[in-house]
Design an enzyme around this catalytic site. Sequence first.
Site, PDB file in Angstrom:
ATOM      1  N   ARG A 222     -26.020   7.050 -21.380  1.00  0.00           N
ATOM      2  CA  ARG A 222     -25.229   6.577 -22.597  1.00  0.00           C
ATOM      3  C   ARG A 222     -25.994   6.403 -23.247  1.00  0.00           C
ATOM      4  O   ARG A 222     -25.490   6.657 -24.482  1.00  0.00           O
ATOM      5  CB  ARG A 222     -24.146   5.406 -22.359  1.00  0.00           C
TER       6      ARG A 222
ATOM      7  N   ARG B 178     -29.178  -0.858  -6.599  1.00  0.00           N
ATOM      8  CA  ARG B 178     -27.526  -0.455  -7.035  1.00  0.00           C
ATOM      9  C   ARG B 178     -27.413  -1.153  -8.454  1.00  0.00           C
ATOM     10  O   ARG B 178     -26.949  -0.782  -9.732  1.00  0.00           O
ATOM     11  CB  ARG B 178     -26.561  -0.844  -6.782  1.00  0.00           C
ATOM     12  N   SER B 179     -28.407  -1.987  -9.019  1.00  0.00           N
ATOM     13  CA  SER B 179     -28.351  -2.630 -10.188  1.00  0.00           C
ATOM     14  C   SER B 179     -29.446  -1.430 -11.376  1.00  0.00           C
ATOM     15  O   SER B 179     -28.789  -1.042 -12.206  1.00  0.00           O
ATOM     16  CB  SER B 179     -29.529  -3.686 -10.284  1.00  0.00           C
TER      17      SER B 179
ATOM     18  N   SER C 252     -22.411  -6.713  -5.129  1.00  0.00           N
ATOM     19  CA  SER C 252     -20.932  -5.758  -4.928  1.00  0.00           C
ATOM     20  C   SER C 252     -21.054  -6.159  -6.531  1.00  0.00           C
ATOM     21  O   SER C 252     -20.287  -5.771  -7.367  1.00  0.00           O
ATOM     22  CB  SER C 252     -20.332  -5.550  -4.613  1.00  0.00           C
TER      23      SER C 252
ATOM     24  N   HIS D  82     -26.970   9.353 -25.364  1.00  0.00           N
ATOM     25  CA  HIS D  82     -25.509   9.860 -25.267  1.00  0.00           C
ATOM     26  C   HIS D  82     -25.064   9.333 -26.894  1.00  0.00           C
ATOM     27  O   HIS D  82     -24.570  10.483 -28.289  1.00  0.00           O
ATOM     28  CB  HIS D  82     -24.460  10.475 -25.194  1.00  0.00           C
TER      29      HIS D  82
ATOM     30  N   THR E 189     -37.382  -9.666  -8.935  1.00  0.00           N
ATOM     31  CA  THR E 189     -37.558  -9.082  -8.200  1.00  0.00           C
ATOM     32  C   THR E 189     -38.827  -8.718  -8.475  1.00  0.00           C
ATOM     33  O   THR E 189     -38.867  -8.489  -9.932  1.00  0.00           O
ATOM     34  CB  THR E 189     -36.490  -7.282  -8.520  1.00  0.00           C
TER      35      THR E 189
ATOM     36  N   ASP F  64     -20.999  -0.472 -20.592  1.00  0.00           N
ATOM     37  CA  ASP F  64     -20.046  -0.085 -20.948  1.00  0.00           C
ATOM     38  C   ASP F  64     -19.842  -0.187 -21.839  1.00  0.00           C
ATOM     39  O   ASP F  64     -18.945   0.250 -23.110  1.00  0.00           O
ATOM     40  CB  ASP F  64     -18.693   0.626 -20.346  1.00  0.00           C
TER      41      ASP F  64
ATOM     42  N   GLU G  33     -23.042  -6.108  -9.517  1.00  0.00           N
ATOM     43  CA  GLU G  33     -23.863  -4.907 -10.561  1.00  0.00           C
ATOM     44  C   GLU G  33     -22.369  -4.000 -10.456  1.00  0.00           C
ATOM     45  O   GLU G  33     -22.511  -3.368 -11.394  1.00  0.00           O
ATOM     46  CB  GLU G  33     -23.626  -3.756  -8.675  1.00  0.00           C
TER      47      GLU G  33
ATOM     48  N   SER H 204     -31.020  -7.397 -13.336  1.00  0.00           N
ATOM     49  CA  SER H 204     -31.681  -7.895 -11.607  1.00  0.00           C
ATOM     50  C   SER H 204     -30.266  -9.166 -12.008  1.00  0.00           C
ATOM     51  O   SER H 204     -30.707 -10.347 -12.557  1.00  0.00           O
ATOM     52  CB  SER H 204     -33.174  -8.375 -11.732  1.00  0.00           C
ATOM     53  N   GLY H 205     -29.660  -9.408 -10.613  1.00  0.00           N
ATOM     54  CA  GLY H 205     -29.135 -10.133  -9.947  1.00  0.00           C
ATOM     55  C   GLY H 205     -29.696 -11.950 -10.656  1.00  0.00           C
ATOM     56  O   GLY H 205     -29.432 -12.839 -10.658  1.00  0.00           O
ATOM     57  N   SER H 206     -31.018 -11.593  -9.408  1.00  0.00           N
ATOM     58  CA  SER H 206     -31.132 -12.766  -8.947  1.00  0.00           C
ATOM     59  C   SER H 206     -32.837 -13.368  -9.802  1.00  0.00           C
ATOM     60  O   SER H 206     -32.846 -13.841 -10.129  1.00  0.00           O
ATOM     61  CB  SER H 206     -32.144 -12.594  -7.802  1.00  0.00           C
ATOM     62  N   GLY H 207     -32.907 -11.883 -11.104  1.00  0.00           N
ATOM     63  CA  GLY H 207     -34.014 -12.204 -11.845  1.00  0.00           C
ATOM     64  C   GLY H 207     -35.486 -12.775 -10.975  1.00  0.00           C
ATOM     65  O   GLY H 207     -36.001 -13.039 -11.984  1.00  0.00           O
TER      66      GLY H 207
END
Length: 185
Positions: free
Chosen positions: A57, A46-47, A149, A60, A91, A160, A152, A86-89
């Site tokens: 974007r 999901r990341s 979640s 764009h 991966t 954004d 993410e 990466s939440g955990s850093g």
Amino acid sequence: MDTQRYAEVIVKELQASVSGLNAAEGEALAELLLRSGQIFVAGAGRSGLMGRAFAMRLMHAGQSAYVVGETSTPGIGPGDVLVLGSGSGETRGLVAMAEKAKATGASVVLVTTAADSALGRLADYTVKLPGAPKEQSGGAYTTIQPMASLFEQTLLLFYDAVILRIMELTGQTGSQMFGKHANLE
């Protein structure tokens, strides 16, 4: 609890998470991206999906932005930047990717909850996001949501916000960016 109540709790969690963002880190990232050559974006799961939205974007907004792994993505090199979410850093595939990018002379940016991680040690620039870890064994942020979640969602909001800052720095409007939107849909 019904879905509306769950959504209200999620919004409250996001408000708490976003209030912990570091404005200076976001500003520095926006400026770094504007000075860089090509921008490559990656993440797992999901990341990675949040990263794909960010790359879109960036394109764009007039940046040369690519999603790592797509067939039309060119090679990375000096002056380019690899942005990893990466939440955990930790991966493994992203660690190998960061090592390869650095070997070519590119810069590596990590957006994470774990600045002191394998990717954090490799990164030239790290943005630490607030949020709960995948395995909720403590920490400052708790969540009713499964796994990562909250990270993410915060990652997408942060990306954004960086886009909005890039738009401001370059004097772009949403209407101008829409001119670069896909038109074969």
